[in-house]
Enzyme design. Structure first.
Site, PDB file in Angstrom:
ATOM      1  N   LYS A  22       0.753  -1.253  -0.003  1.00 10.51           N
ATOM      2  CA  LYS A  22       0.100  -0.027  -0.044  1.00 10.51           C
ATOM      3  C   LYS A  22       0.966   1.282   0.024  1.00 10.51           C
ATOM      4  O   LYS A  22       0.425   2.214  -0.488  1.00 10.51           O
ATOM      5  CB  LYS A  22      -0.597   0.001   1.184  1.00 10.51           C
ATOM      6  CG  LYS A  22      -1.974  -1.274   1.063  1.00 10.51           C
ATOM      7  CD  LYS A  22      -3.010  -0.869   2.290  1.00 10.51           C
ATOM      8  CE  LYS A  22      -4.147  -1.837   2.005  1.00 10.51           C
ATOM      9  NZ  LYS A  22      -4.058  -3.173   2.500  1.00 10.51           N
TER      10      LYS A  22
HETATM   11  C1  LIG Z   1      -4.519  -4.222   1.960  1.00  8.27           C
HETATM   12  C2  LIG Z   1      -3.794  -5.572   1.973  1.00  8.27           C
HETATM   13  C3  LIG Z   1      -4.420  -6.827   1.036  1.00  8.27           C
HETATM   14  C4  LIG Z   1      -5.523  -6.619   0.361  1.00  8.27           C
HETATM   15  O1  LIG Z   1      -5.640  -5.952  -0.637  1.00  8.27           O
HETATM   16  P1  LIG Z   1      -6.818  -5.317  -1.343  1.00  8.27           P
HETATM   17  O2  LIG Z   1      -6.487  -4.089  -2.495  1.00  8.27           O
HETATM   18  O3  LIG Z   1      -7.793  -4.792  -0.302  1.00  8.27           O
HETATM   19  O4  LIG Z   1      -7.545  -6.238  -2.256  1.00  8.27           O
HETATM   20  C5  LIG Z   1      -3.659  -7.883   1.121  1.00  8.27           C
HETATM   21  N1  LIG Z   1      -2.306  -8.016   1.706  1.00  8.27           N
HETATM   22  C6  LIG Z   1      -2.035  -6.726   2.426  1.00  8.27           C
HETATM   23  C7  LIG Z   1      -0.611  -7.295   3.361  1.00  8.27           C
HETATM   24  C8  LIG Z   1      -2.747  -5.893   2.692  1.00  8.27           C
HETATM   25  O5  LIG Z   1      -2.102  -4.868   3.407  1.00  8.27           O
END
Ligand SMILES: *Cc1c(COP(=O)(O)O)cnc(C)c1O
Length: 380
Positions: A22
């Site tokens: 993210k």
């Molecule tokens: C947010 C997150 C996900 C899921 O991603 P999405 O975009 O919500 O599908 C998977 N793994 C980790 C470590 C995350 O922080």
């Protein structure tokens, strides 16, 4: 990119400040906000709830940014010690951590209550940076192009991606990349025990879960009861019929808690035209996968990436490289790594000793008025 097995690659996306994928999109957003707010002469107060990854990625993206403040609630004492140290050791003046005495849902309820108070929202310029933010999604499209170019030798080749999924944000970016013309063969949606999305791609039925039916798992960033970006894909699936999309997501979902496209001929296009597949994994699968990847390749993967690797194995095809998106580093979820491997995960040098750093956090009862008062006090 690393290798998980001969025909499977790991795309490293988790070397940003909070060690989750993210970060990359969030860092862009921080700069866009600062630029645009300055241009308009405005300010923004980001208010949210986090159980770990999103909140800290947002704080690290917004720290020190002019015109932006962050007020982030989290359930007191419920994040991993590493995650708490990451967030609460931020001492920047524009970052406010509020630890709520309660669980994550209490935090979300407070955010909803504030969002529904339109006067308050307007007066204090409250905004969010949640996973439907289009700028975040847009930035993630780049992962797919970057992964494709690294795993292939010529533009005639195709590649497949497996994406550990929760809110369907990351894999939705893959869908956008494919629509832009990137030669993607399969887009594989990997879920944990919270398998709302896997159920849809297998059956055509999208059934959101209640809070009580949402499992707390060892890949907690994928513990969702409904996938907030999913409507974006269904809109395409239904031939961009906005009226029908609105009808099934609006009344359909809120009245019956599900919609059923199994009898709709367009549902088959999820697999054919759009190339989607899916699978799910369990805690036992994650342990086994973490062990296997470590034993065979000496690589430690985190629990979410393990969900991806487990499901990716079910969709390997000769001549088509499979790229699994790594979504976090194992140090964030140390307890499960110790359970799987009997040893602590590696800690990047810049995180040595962060648990001992000074912390700034305000512990508060789960009371909307208290939180509002805190925001008021810190907005002038
Ligand atoms: C947010 C997150 C996900 C899921 O991603 P999405 O975009 O919500 O599908 C998977 N793994 C980790 C470590 C995350 O922080």
């Amino acid at each position: 990119m690393g290798q998980a097995q001969p025909d499977m690659f790991l795309e490293a996306l988790s070397n940003g400040p909070t060690l989750a994928f993210k970060d990359m999109a969030m860092q862009l957003l921080g700069n866009l906000f600062e630029y645009e707010l300055a241009r308009r002469g405005e300010a923004l107060n980001i208010f949210g709830a986090t159980s770990g990854d999103t909140g800290s990625a947002a704080e690290y993206a917004m720290r020190g940014k002019k015109g932006v403040r962050v007020f982030m609630t989290s359930p007191n004492g419920r994040m991993s010690p590493f995650q708490q140290a990451q967030m609460f050791s931020l001492l920047d003046e524009n970052i406010h951590n509020i630890a709520i005495e309660g669980v994550f849902d209490d935090c979300q309820d407070i955010v909803k209550a504030v969002s529904n108070d339109l006067d308050f929202k307007r007066q204090y310029k409250i905004g969010t940076v949640n996973s439907i933010n289009w700028a975040r999604l847009l930035a993630q499209v780049v992962y797919y192009f970057a992964g494709y170019f690294q795993a292939t030798q010529s533009n005639d080749q195709k590649a497949s991606f497996t994406v550990p999924s929760g809110n369907f944000g990351n894999v939705c970016a893959g869908h956008v990349a494919r629509m832009m013309g990137l030669p993607i063969d399969r887009l594989v949606v990997a879920t944990n025990e919270n398998d709302v999305l896997d159920e849809f791609f297998r059956t055509g039925i999208y059934r959101v879960r209640g809070t009580a039916d949402t499992h707390e798992t060892s890949s907690p960033s994928m513990d969702i009861s409904k996938a907030s970006n999913f409507e974006r894909f269904v809109f395409d699936l239904l031939g961009r019929d906005a009226v029908q999309t609105k009808a099934i997501f609006g009344e359909g979902l809120s009245r019956q808690g599900f919609f059923d496209l199994s009898g709709d001929p367009r549902f088959a296009q999820a697999a054919t035209t759009y190339g989607f597949d899916s699978g799910r994994s369990t805690h036992a699968d994650r342990l086994k996968t973490i062990q296997q990847v470590f034993a065979n390749y000496g690589v430690m993967i985190d629990t979410h990436t393990a969900d991806g690797v487990k499901v990716a194995k079910e969709y390997l095809k000769p001549q088509v490289p499979m790229i699994v998106l790594e979504t976090a580093l194992p140090i964030k979820f140390a307890a499960t790594i110790v359970e799987a491997l009997g040893r602590q995960p590696e800690r990047p040098p810049q995180f040595e000793g962060i648990e001992a750093l000074p912390k700034r956090v305000q512990v508060m009862k789960a009371d909307v008025d208290l939180v509002k008062a805190y925001i008021q006090q810190h907005c002038d």
